[in-house]
Design an enzyme around this catalytic site. Structure first.
Site, PDB file in Angstrom:
ATOM      1  CG  HIS A 111      -9.270 114.802  43.301  1.00 11.18           C
ATOM      2  ND1 HIS A 111      -9.692 116.014  42.793  1.00 11.18           N
ATOM      3  CD2 HIS A 111      -9.301 113.943  42.246  1.00 11.18           C
ATOM      4  CE1 HIS A 111      -9.950 115.888  41.505  1.00 11.18           C
ATOM      5  NE2 HIS A 111      -9.723 114.642  41.144  1.00 11.18           N
ATOM      6  CE1 TYR A 112      -7.666 118.725  50.299  1.00 11.66           C
ATOM      7  CE2 TYR A 112      -5.328 118.281  50.508  1.00 11.66           C
ATOM      8  CZ  TYR A 112      -6.386 119.167  50.513  1.00 11.66           C
ATOM      9  OH  TYR A 112      -6.167 120.503  50.730  1.00 11.66           O
ATOM     10  CB  THR A 113     -12.314 113.537  50.816  1.00  8.83           C
ATOM     11  OG1 THR A 113     -11.740 113.172  52.083  1.00  8.83           O
ATOM     12  CG2 THR A 113     -12.245 112.348  49.857  1.00  8.83           C
ATOM     13  CD  GLU A 175     -12.031 113.498  45.703  1.00  5.19           C
ATOM     14  OE1 GLU A 175     -11.290 113.666  46.696  1.00  5.19           O
ATOM     15  OE2 GLU A 175     -12.547 114.433  45.053  1.00  5.19           O
ATOM     16  CG  HIS A 223      -8.407 118.951  41.949  1.00  2.00           C
ATOM     17  ND1 HIS A 223      -9.467 119.050  42.824  1.00  2.00           N
ATOM     18  CD2 HIS A 223      -8.840 119.522  40.792  1.00  2.00           C
ATOM     19  CE1 HIS A 223     -10.492 119.637  42.227  1.00  2.00           C
ATOM     20  NE2 HIS A 223     -10.133 119.938  40.986  1.00  2.00           N
ATOM     21  CG  ASP A 233      -7.589 118.509  45.846  1.00  2.00           C
ATOM     22  OD1 ASP A 233      -7.657 119.680  45.432  1.00  2.00           O
ATOM     23  OD2 ASP A 233      -8.281 117.586  45.380  1.00  2.00           O
TER      24      ASP A 233
END
Length: 341
Positions: A111-113, A175, A223, A233
Site C-alpha cells: 500500500h501507500y499511505t 504500508e 491494494h 495504491d
C-alpha cells in the site's frame, strides 16, 4: 446250557477283535517333521527424532519445519507458541507438532499511505486502520512494526483475489509513506514517486516475508489488485518490475511471449473492440488472472477501474483504464505464465 456257553464265547471273540482294532488305531507312528518357512523379519526404520520444543523463561518456541514444504506445509513458529491454560489441567507438547499444518499468512499486500510520515504513524496506530509494517520516508534504516504477524491487521478491507476473499484474514500488509496522487482539471492523476531508500527497505522486508511464509509470486499484490474499484495504491510509480528483476518478488510477464500475443491483439482491436463477445473474453481473462470483475460483456465502470489497476501494476506507462492491444497482450502473457491451479 450249550447255547448259553456259545453266546458267551462269541461275545468274547467280538470284544477281543474290537479291542484289537482300537489298539491298532491308537498305535503311535512317528511323524516326519515339517520344516516351516521362516517369516521374514521386518526391520523398522526408526523415526527421525523431532526437534525439541525450546523453552526460555517459561515461554515455548519451535523454529524447525518438519512438514512437507512441497505442499506448502510448515510447522515452524516465528515467535512463541500460544497454548491454552485450562484450569486444573496441564497442556503438554509430548507429540508436538503435527505435520499437517501451514501458515495463515498466504498473501503480501503493498500500500501507500497518501499522507506524511508523522500522520501515517498516528493514523495506523491510533485509528481503525492498521498494517503489519510501515516503511517511512526519512532516509534511515528503520522499518516500523505495528501489528504482530500472527494477528490480523486492518489494511485490505473488502477484497478478493482468485478464489479468496477478505484478505485481511490471510495476508501481511506493508504500508509505504507516499503522497499518493494529485488530480488536474481534466481528472488525470499524477502519482508521487518513491525514494530509492524506501524501495530497498520494501524489497528487503518483502523478501524476508515471502521466504519465511513460502508466499507464491501470484500472491504478492497491490491494494489496487485486490480492490480495484475503490483503491489505487501503491500506484504506477511503484517499481514492480524492479522487485521482480532484482529481488525475485512478485509476478512479471516474459517480453517475448507478450510480443507473440501483441501481433494477434492488434488485429483483434481493429475489428472486434466493441463486440460483446470480445469484451466478455477480456473480462473473463481478468477474472482468470485473479481480479474480482463481473463478466457482463460491456465496457462498464468496474471493468475500466479493473483495467486501470492492472495497468498500474503491469503497464505503468499508460494507465488510462482503456484496454488496448498491448495491455491485452500483457494480460494473456501473464495468464499463460501464472495459470490458476
Amino acid at each position: 446250557m450249550r447255547k448259553t456257553l456259545y453266546i458267551i464265547g462269541l461275545s468274547t471273540i467280538v470284544f477281543s477283535c474290537t479291542s484289537q482294532q482300537n489298539v491298532k488305531k491308537n498305535t503311535y507312528k512317528p511323524k516326519t517333521p515339517v520344516v516351516q518357512p521362516k517369516t521374514a523379519v521386518k526391520t523398522q526404520t526408526p523415526e527421525a527424532p523431532k526437534p525439541k520444543v525450546v523453552s526460555d523463561h517459561g515461554v515455548d518456541f519451535f523454529t524447525t519445519n518438519i512438514a512437507d514444504p512441497t505442499k506448502n506445509d510448515n510447522t515452524a513458529s516465528y515467535g512463541s507458541i500460544v497454548s491454552a491454560k485450562p484450569g486444573g489441567y496441564k497442556v503438554v507438547k509430548t507429540y508436538f507438532p503435527a505435520v499437517a499444518q501451514n501458515f495463515r499468512q498466504r498473501y503480501l499486500i503493498l500500500h501507500y499511505t497518501a499522507i506524511p510520515d508523522d500522520k501515517s504513524i498516528t493514523v495506523l496506530t491510533q485509528q481503525a486502520v492498521s498494517a503489519h509494517y510501515l516503511v517511512n520516508n526519512m532516509g534511515d534504516n528503520e522499518i516500523y512494526q505495528l501489528v504482530d504477524e500472527n494477528k490480523r491487521a486492518y489494511h485490505a478491507g473488502v477484497s478478493s483475489w482468485r478464489s479468496d476473499k477478505n484478505l485481511n484474514d490471510t495476508s501481511i500488509g506493508i504500508e509505504i509513506v507516499n503522497a499518493g496522487y494529485t488530480t488536474d482539471a481534466a481528472g488525470k492523476r499524477t502519482f508521487a514517486p518513491f525514494s530509492d531508500e524506501q524501495i530497498r527497505k520494501v524489497a528487503a522486508l518483502a523478501k524476508d516475508i515471502v521466504i519465511r511464509y513460502q508466499i507464491p509470486a501470484t500472491n504478492v499484490l497491490a491494494h489496487a489488485d485486490i480492490a480495484p474499484t475503490r483503491k489505487q495504491d501503491p500506484g504506477p510509480m511503484f517499481p514492480w518490475k524492479k522487485l521482480y528483476d532484482e529481488y525475485q518478488i512478485g509476478m512479471w510477464y516474459d517480453e517475448a511471449v507478450k510480443q507473440n500475443f501483441f501481433a494477434i491483439a492488434q488485429e483483434d482491436f481493429t475489428t472486434r473492440y466493441n463486440e460483446p463477445s470480445f469484451v466478455f473474453l477480456i473480462q473473463t481473462a481478468l477474472q482468470k488472472f485473479g481480479y474480482g470483475v463481473e463478466a457482463g460483456g460491456k465496457w462498464d465502470d468496474a471493468t475500466k477501474k479493473t483495467i486501470e489497476a492492472f495497468q498500474y501494476h503491469y503497464r505503468p506507462q499508460n494507465y488510462d483504464g482503456m484496454m488496448d492491444a498491448e495491455t491485452w497482450a500483457i494480460l494473456q502473457a501473464l495468464n499463460q505464465k501464472y495459470p490458476t491451479k
